[in-house]
Design a protein around this motif. Structure first.
Motif, short mmCIF file in Angstrom:
data_model
loop_
_atom_site.label_atom_id
_atom_site.label_comp_id
_atom_site.label_asym_id
_atom_site.label_seq_id
_atom_site.Cartn_x
_atom_site.Cartn_y
_atom_site.Cartn_z
N THR A 26 70.99 35.36 0.19
CA THR A 26 70.80 34.19 -0.40
C THR A 26 71.96 33.01 -0.27
O THR A 26 73.15 33.61 -0.24
N TYR A 28 73.00 28.91 -1.59
CA TYR A 28 72.51 27.63 -2.37
C TYR A 28 73.25 26.35 -2.01
O TYR A 28 72.99 25.49 -2.71
N LEU A 45 68.33 32.78 2.62
CA LEU A 45 67.03 32.50 1.57
C LEU A 45 67.77 31.60 0.65
O LEU A 45 68.56 31.93 -0.15
N GLY A 47 67.07 30.83 -2.37
CA GLY A 47 66.07 31.41 -3.33
C GLY A 47 65.85 30.58 -4.46
O GLY A 47 66.88 29.88 -4.95
N ASP A 48 64.81 30.84 -5.32
CA ASP A 48 64.66 30.17 -6.44
C ASP A 48 65.47 30.64 -7.78
O ASP A 48 65.67 30.33 -8.88
N SER A 49 66.22 32.02 -7.28
CA SER A 49 67.13 32.78 -8.09
C SER A 49 68.49 31.64 -8.46
O SER A 49 69.27 31.97 -9.30
N ASP A 87 62.58 29.10 -0.53
CA ASP A 87 61.51 30.08 -1.46
C ASP A 87 60.51 29.00 -2.41
O ASP A 87 61.41 28.20 -3.10
N LYS A 117 58.94 31.17 1.75
CA LYS A 117 58.72 32.53 1.14
C LYS A 117 57.96 32.50 -0.06
O LYS A 117 58.41 31.27 -0.84
N HIS A 141 56.46 38.37 -0.44
CA HIS A 141 57.25 38.99 -1.26
C HIS A 141 56.59 39.90 -2.09
O HIS A 141 55.83 39.40 -3.10
N PRO A 146 60.17 37.92 -9.08
CA PRO A 146 60.69 37.47 -10.47
C PRO A 146 60.02 36.45 -11.15
O PRO A 146 60.19 36.21 -12.41
N LEU A 184 59.25 40.56 2.37
CA LEU A 184 60.45 41.08 1.51
C LEU A 184 59.96 42.15 0.56
O LEU A 184 58.94 41.76 -0.36
N GLU A 186 60.92 44.06 -2.75
CA GLU A 186 62.07 43.95 -3.52
C GLU A 186 61.98 45.32 -4.60
O GLU A 186 60.86 45.22 -5.23
N LEU A 208 65.18 44.60 -0.14
CA LEU A 208 66.10 44.32 -1.21
C LEU A 208 66.04 45.35 -2.19
O LEU A 208 65.13 45.73 -3.06
O1 KIV Z 1 65.21 33.70 -5.34
C1 KIV Z 1 65.44 34.78 -4.70
O2 KIV Z 1 66.55 34.73 -4.59
C2 KIV Z 1 64.81 35.75 -4.30
C3 KIV Z 1 65.21 37.12 -4.15
C4 KIV Z 1 65.33 37.84 -5.54
C5 KIV Z 1 64.43 37.95 -3.25
O3 KIV Z 1 63.36 35.67 -4.32
#
Ligand code: KIV
Length: 283
Positions: A26, A28, A45, A47-49, A87, A117, A141, A146, A184, A186, A208
């Motif tokens: 990941t 950002y 990625l 990611g929306d994390s 994402d 994704k 995914h 999450p 993916l 997870e 993951l």
């Molecule tokens: O948002 C993200 O980083 C993800 C990972 C948890 C796979 O989707």
């Protein structure tokens, strides 16, 4: 920026054919993307994390498409030669296939992403089909997703029981048939991940926290470097404690400003005596 050739989907499939694991992290922001490209990472990625790691929310649910686009653009500027995946955030694809296509299109048009994704199994197959028909490469995914943390009852391993594992295996096949070129997994048990990898025909399987028997690995960058203080999942091997290094640096700054050892002459800019005399004359 490096002079490496940006990985393409055929190049990723070639790695699979050659038995070479795909590396995925990941990311950002611009400086981290720059470093990841230098390190030779295949895929990023966005990611929306980022809702948790960068914006401090308790979950990924408050993240918007505009948040995702802003961060994806920064990543693309930092890593022009990495395969970048946007994402799809919560409610950017759940409501309708049309909204899914429009939002997936934003990642491609506004942030120059290479693929998108989205989370979910059989229930998102129609969305994947629509996105792929619009010419946008899509990644599924499965396992711990999450955005459904409430329905799943927390951040837990998925597919520990035979019935639930079968559901994940069937969902992987359905996503592949819908046109996902990659999935993916997870926090799925290692042997379930291995079965899915063995059965994949034209789909790349990434892990993951789902063990070594996939076509490659993903980690959350902030977990790898001790940069997310709230919790540390089991799969998150710490490759270096940047959080500790930064904290020590910050403490040093506070101490040196307080005891006046910072700044030193090499840290500031002067003015020539004659200019300063003239200035004083003007005052
Ligand atoms: O948002 C993200 O980083 C993800 C990972 C948890 C796979 O989707």
């Amino acid at each position: 920026m490096t002079d490496r050739k940006k990985p393409t989907i055929p190049m990723l499939f070639k790695k699979v054919e050659d038995g070479a694991p795909i590396t995925w992290l990941t990311c950002y922001d611009y400086p981290t993307a720059y470093l990841q490209e230098q390190a030779g990472i295949d895929m990023i990625l966005v990611g929306d994390s980022l809702g948790m790691t960068m914006l401090g929310y308790d979950s990924t649910l408050p993240v918007t498409m505009d948040d995702m686009i802003r961060h994806s653009q920064a990543v693309r500027r930092g890593a022009p030669n990495v395969f970048v995946i946007g994402d799809m955030p919560y409610m950017s694809y759940q409501a309708s296939t049309e909204s899914a296509i429009r939002n997936a299109g934003r990642f491609m048009a506004e942030a120059a992403c290479d693929a998108i994704k989205l989370e979910g199994g059989v229930e998102v197959c129609e969305r994947i089909e629509g996105i792929v028909k619009a010419g946008i490469p899509a990644i599924g995914h499965l396992g711990l997703t999450p955005q459904s943390v409430s329905a799943l009852g927390g951040y837990k391993v998925q597919g520990k029981g035979a019935l639930q594992a079968k559901k994940i295996i069937d969902a992987a096949k359905a996503l592949e048939d819908a046109g996902a070129f990659m999935i993916l997994l997870e926090m799925v048990p290692d042997r379930v991940c291995e079965l899915i990898t063995q059965r994949a025909e034209h789909c790349i399987i990434m892990s993951l926290g789902s063990g070594p028997n996939a076509h490659g690995q993903l980690l959350i960058y902030h977990d790898m470097f001790g940069l997310y203080p709230r919790f540390k999942p089991r799969m998150a091997k710490v490759f270096g404690n940047a959080g500790e290094v930064i904290l020590n640096g910050l403490k040093g700054y506070v101490a040196e400003v307080t005891d006046r050892t910072f700044p030193q002459p090499e840290h500031w800019f002067g003015i020539k005596d004659e200019e300063f005399d003239e200035l004083q004359g003007m005052l």
